[in-house]
Design a protein around this motif. Structure first.
Motif, PDB file in Angstrom:
ATOM      1  N   GLU A  37      -1.069  18.769  32.375  1.00 44.58           N
ATOM      2  CA  GLU A  37      -0.566  19.799  31.457  1.00 44.58           C
ATOM      3  C   GLU A  37      -1.367  21.081  31.685  1.00 44.58           C
ATOM      4  OE1 GLU A  37       0.034  20.563  26.648  1.00 44.58           O
ATOM      5  OE2 GLU A  37      -0.556  18.581  27.381  1.00 44.58           O
ATOM      6  N   PRO A  38      -0.877  21.950  32.571  1.00 42.35           N
ATOM      7  CA  PRO A  38      -1.636  23.148  32.935  1.00 42.35           C
ATOM      8  C   PRO A  38      -2.096  23.937  31.716  1.00 42.35           C
ATOM      9  CG  PRO A  38       0.281  22.916  34.340  1.00 42.35           C
ATOM     10  CD  PRO A  38       0.421  21.871  33.274  1.00 42.35           C
ATOM     11  N   GLY A  39      -3.374  24.336  31.780  1.00 41.54           N
ATOM     12  CA  GLY A  39      -3.943  25.143  30.713  1.00 41.54           C
ATOM     13  C   GLY A  39      -4.553  24.356  29.577  1.00 41.54           C
ATOM     14  N   SER A  40      -4.468  23.026  29.620  1.00 39.47           N
ATOM     15  CA  SER A  40      -4.983  22.221  28.511  1.00 39.47           C
ATOM     16  C   SER A  40      -6.469  21.932  28.628  1.00 39.47           C
ATOM     17  CB  SER A  40      -4.214  20.899  28.417  1.00 39.47           C
ATOM     18  OG  SER A  40      -4.389  20.109  29.586  1.00 39.47           O
ATOM     19  N   GLY A  41      -7.045  22.114  29.838  1.00 40.12           N
ATOM     20  CA  GLY A  41      -8.461  21.831  30.038  1.00 40.12           C
ATOM     21  C   GLY A  41      -8.671  20.642  30.954  1.00 40.12           C
ATOM     22  N   CYS A  42      -9.915  20.469  31.408  1.00 46.69           N
ATOM     23  CA  CYS A  42     -10.272  19.364  32.296  1.00 46.69           C
ATOM     24  C   CYS A  42     -11.267  18.456  31.588  1.00 46.69           C
ATOM     25  CB  CYS A  42     -10.869  19.887  33.604  1.00 46.69           C
ATOM     26  SG  CYS A  42     -11.424  18.580  34.740  1.00 46.69           S
ATOM     27  N   SER A  43     -10.810  17.303  31.148  1.00 50.16           N
ATOM     28  CA  SER A  43     -11.678  16.374  30.431  1.00 50.16           C
ATOM     29  C   SER A  43     -12.730  15.763  31.332  1.00 50.16           C
ATOM     30  CB  SER A  43     -10.842  15.257  29.794  1.00 50.16           C
ATOM     31  OG  SER A  43      -9.966  15.768  28.813  1.00 50.16           O
ATOM     32  N   ALA A  44     -12.492  15.754  32.643  1.00 42.80           N
ATOM     33  CA  ALA A  44     -13.460  15.163  33.567  1.00 42.80           C
ATOM     34  C   ALA A  44     -14.736  15.989  33.649  1.00 42.80           C
ATOM     35  CB  ALA A  44     -12.848  15.021  34.956  1.00 42.80           C
ATOM     36  N   THR A  45     -14.632  17.296  33.465  1.00 47.11           N
ATOM     37  CA  THR A  45     -15.808  18.156  33.529  1.00 47.11           C
ATOM     38  C   THR A  45     -16.752  17.797  32.388  1.00 47.11           C
ATOM     39  OG1 THR A  45     -14.500  19.947  34.504  1.00 47.11           O
ATOM     40  CG2 THR A  45     -16.620  20.527  33.530  1.00 47.11           C
ATOM     41  N   GLY A  46     -17.917  17.268  32.751  1.00 43.54           N
ATOM     42  CA  GLY A  46     -18.865  16.805  31.747  1.00 43.54           C
ATOM     43  C   GLY A  46     -18.571  15.422  31.226  1.00 43.54           C
ATOM     44  N   GLY A  47     -17.514  14.787  31.751  1.00 44.64           N
ATOM     45  CA  GLY A  47     -17.147  13.441  31.323  1.00 44.64           C
ATOM     46  C   GLY A  47     -17.639  12.393  32.308  1.00 44.64           C
ATOM     47  N   TRP A  48     -16.766  11.425  32.614  1.00 45.59           N
ATOM     48  CA  TRP A  48     -17.094  10.374  33.569  1.00 45.59           C
ATOM     49  C   TRP A  48     -16.699  10.862  34.955  1.00 45.59           C
ATOM     50  CZ3 TRP A  48     -19.902   6.392  31.720  1.00 45.59           C
ATOM     51  CH2 TRP A  48     -19.902   6.216  30.333  1.00 45.59           C
ATOM     52  N   THR A  49     -17.701  11.098  35.798  1.00 42.77           N
ATOM     53  CA  THR A  49     -17.455  11.808  37.051  1.00 42.77           C
ATOM     54  C   THR A  49     -17.796  11.013  38.302  1.00 42.77           C
ATOM     55  OG1 THR A  49     -19.672  12.807  36.961  1.00 42.77           O
ATOM     56  CG2 THR A  49     -17.872  14.034  35.933  1.00 42.77           C
ATOM     57  N   ARG A  50     -18.084   9.748  38.175  1.00 50.39           N
ATOM     58  CA  ARG A  50     -18.507   8.939  39.321  1.00 50.39           C
ATOM     59  C   ARG A  50     -17.531   9.029  40.485  1.00 50.39           C
ATOM     60  NH1 ARG A  50     -21.830   4.837  40.721  1.00 50.39           N
ATOM     61  NH2 ARG A  50     -21.033   3.121  42.000  1.00 50.39           N
ATOM     62  N   TYR A  51     -16.239   9.062  40.196  1.00 50.48           N
ATOM     63  CA  TYR A  51     -15.227   9.045  41.251  1.00 50.48           C
ATOM     64  C   TYR A  51     -14.724  10.443  41.615  1.00 50.48           C
ATOM     65  CZ  TYR A  51     -14.804   3.979  41.324  1.00 50.48           C
ATOM     66  OH  TYR A  51     -15.067   2.638  41.491  1.00 50.48           O
ATOM     67  N   HIS A  52     -15.385  11.480  41.133  1.00 48.86           N
ATOM     68  CA  HIS A  52     -14.804  12.806  41.274  1.00 48.86           C
ATOM     69  C   HIS A  52     -15.378  13.604  42.444  1.00 48.86           C
ATOM     70  CE1 HIS A  52     -13.165  11.587  37.446  1.00 48.86           C
ATOM     71  NE2 HIS A  52     -12.306  12.589  37.537  1.00 48.86           N
ATOM     72  N   ALA A  53     -14.868  14.820  42.592  1.00 56.05           N
ATOM     73  CA  ALA A  53     -15.078  15.615  43.805  1.00 56.05           C
ATOM     74  C   ALA A  53     -16.467  16.227  43.872  1.00 56.05           C
ATOM     75  CB  ALA A  53     -14.030  16.719  43.881  1.00 56.05           C
ATOM     76  N   VAL A  54     -16.950  16.376  45.107  1.00 54.72           N
ATOM     77  CA  VAL A  54     -18.161  17.159  45.386  1.00 54.72           C
ATOM     78  C   VAL A  54     -17.848  18.297  46.356  1.00 54.72           C
ATOM     79  CG1 VAL A  54     -19.741  15.242  44.939  1.00 54.72           C
ATOM     80  CG2 VAL A  54     -18.890  15.610  47.269  1.00 54.72           C
ATOM     81  N   LEU A  55     -16.626  18.339  46.870  1.00 53.53           N
ATOM     82  CA  LEU A  55     -16.201  19.391  47.790  1.00 53.53           C
ATOM     83  C   LEU A  55     -14.870  19.973  47.314  1.00 53.53           C
ATOM     84  CD1 LEU A  55     -16.912  17.611  51.197  1.00 53.53           C
ATOM     85  CD2 LEU A  55     -18.109  19.636  50.355  1.00 53.53           C
ATOM     86  N   GLY A  56     -14.735  21.287  47.378  1.00 55.46           N
ATOM     87  CA  GLY A  56     -13.450  21.939  47.153  1.00 55.46           C
ATOM     88  C   GLY A  56     -12.922  21.920  45.740  1.00 55.46           C
ATOM     89  N   ALA A  57     -13.721  21.522  44.755  1.00 52.17           N
ATOM     90  CA  ALA A  57     -13.244  21.473  43.376  1.00 52.17           C
ATOM     91  C   ALA A  57     -13.230  22.873  42.767  1.00 52.17           C
ATOM     92  CB  ALA A  57     -14.112  20.535  42.550  1.00 52.17           C
ATOM     93  N   SER A  58     -12.660  22.978  41.574  1.00 49.39           N
ATOM     94  CA  SER A  58     -12.660  24.244  40.843  1.00 49.39           C
ATOM     95  C   SER A  58     -12.968  23.956  39.386  1.00 49.39           C
ATOM     96  CB  SER A  58     -11.306  24.954  40.959  1.00 49.39           C
ATOM     97  OG  SER A  58     -10.341  24.341  40.116  1.00 49.39           O
ATOM     98  N   GLU A  59     -13.134  24.991  38.597  1.00 46.22           N
ATOM     99  CA  GLU A  59     -13.402  24.801  37.170  1.00 46.22           C
ATOM    100  C   GLU A  59     -12.212  24.164  36.460  1.00 46.22           C
ATOM    101  OE1 GLU A  59     -13.633  28.411  34.864  1.00 46.22           O
ATOM    102  OE2 GLU A  59     -12.600  29.530  36.438  1.00 46.22           O
TER     103      GLU A  59
END
Length: 334
Positions: A133-155
């Motif tokens: 849902e564009p514009g709703s926010g990213c719950s992963a930021t500051g959440g559970w990030t073990r499986y998330h990106a270290v390259l090419g990500a954005s806010e």
């Protein structure tokens, strides 16, 4: 699950028209990703357009040595093809490391690269997600990030692409053939997927109604010496923490050429061009492999999180690339 209409087209062109003419329409191939999302409420199309029996389901060898793989070929069928196993072992290994045998029997070459992220927040409709849902926010930021990106990500999004097959395709200079509302086109595989930027809801460069009809693997002699290594939390049916697809050509202890791509670390299969450049002309040694990994990961930005974050992926990927290249350089299957 939201009710939807179903359309059974007569051919691929009819399918394209059916989706292109309806903003709420989607294609249904093997269904291994879409059906999950229908059940979870992640997607709610108005119209589902079936592709069963419409797309090429064979592997054709062209005059220049290119393998043209029909979009209807199953993941199991591609992994088992003798030409793929001999000339592109990295691809066969990547396919066999993904999902279960039953899913590989259903999943298709055309659908596999288009599967969406397995980010838990994307799949949980009770949480904000810019991809869903564009514009709703990213719950992963500051959440559970073990499986998330270290390259090419954005806010706006730090999710990763889940496909193993796509990582190997990116390393092999593959090309994607499509049919869309304005006709056919060919897309380099490395240009198929988008980084999130400020529009994470768009996973690829495909237009609405554009359909993958085939993927081509050009003749690539060094791919005979190639491998796929996947590091995950359990031995089977798990997505990659990190993965490496690599091919290497070594003569007299010197790396003549290399192809490298990473998985589990970015919003798209990550072609490691910096690592490749560092490897060419270098000695085939652990020092060279580590230097190549460090060159590629110089811009890596791990995410902090409730689970301790994912900074571990950077040294893990460095070790995984080193181990993969060491094994490849030590044994020449030709």
């Amino acid at each position: 699950m939201k009710p939807f209409d179903y359309f059974s087209p007569t051919d691929a062109a009819d399918a394209v028209r059916g989706v292109a003419g309806n903003p709420g329409a989607v294609f249904l191939g093997g269904g291994t990703n879409l059906v999950d999302h229908l059940k979870l409420g992640v997607v709610g199309p108005d119209l589902v357009v079936g592709l069963a029996g419409l797309l090429p389901a064979g592997i054709e060898e062209l005059g220049d040595g290119t393998l043209r793989i029909g979009a209807g070929v199953s993941n199991s069928g591609l992994a088992a093809d003798p030409r793929v196993r001999e000339r592109f072992p990295v691809l066969s290994q990547a396919l066999l490391s993904g999902a279960s045998g039953q899913l590989r029997n259903m999943a298709t070459v055309g659908g596999n690269p288009l599967q969406r992220t397995r980010c838990v927040y994307f799949q949980d409709v009770t949480t904000p997600c810019n991809k869903r849902e564009p514009g709703s926010g990213c719950s992963a930021t500051g959440g559970w990030t073990r499986y998330h990106a270290v390259l090419g990500a954005s806010e706006h999004c730090i999710a990763v692409h889940p496909s193993d097959m796509a990582v190997a395709m990116a390393a092999l200079d593959a090309r994607v053939r499509t049919l869309g509302p304005v006709g056919e086109r060919t897309i380099p595989f490395v240009e198929l997927h988008r980084l999130p930027g400020d529009a994470p809801e768009r996973d690829t460069v495909l237009e609405h109604g554009e359909l993958i009809t085939a993927i081509e693997l050009p003749a690539l002699p060094l791919a005979r010496r190639s491998a796929y290594r996947k590091v995950r939390d359990r031995a089977s049916y798990a997505f990659a923490l990190v993965s490496v697809a690599a091919a290497i050509d070594v003569e007299d202890g010197v790396i003549v050429d290399a192809r490298v791509a990473f998985g589990g670390v970015a919003h798209a299969p990550w072609r490691a061009y910096r690592a490749e450049e560092a490897l060419r002309g270098a000695p085939a040694s652990d020092r060279s492999y580590r230097a190549a990994a460090e060159a590629e990961l110089a811009d890596a930005r791990p995410a902090e999180g409730l689970d301790g974050g994912n900074a571990f992926k950077i040294p893990l990927l460095c070790r995984t690339l080193t181990a993969t290249l060491r094994d490849l350089a030590g044994e020449d299957p030709r």
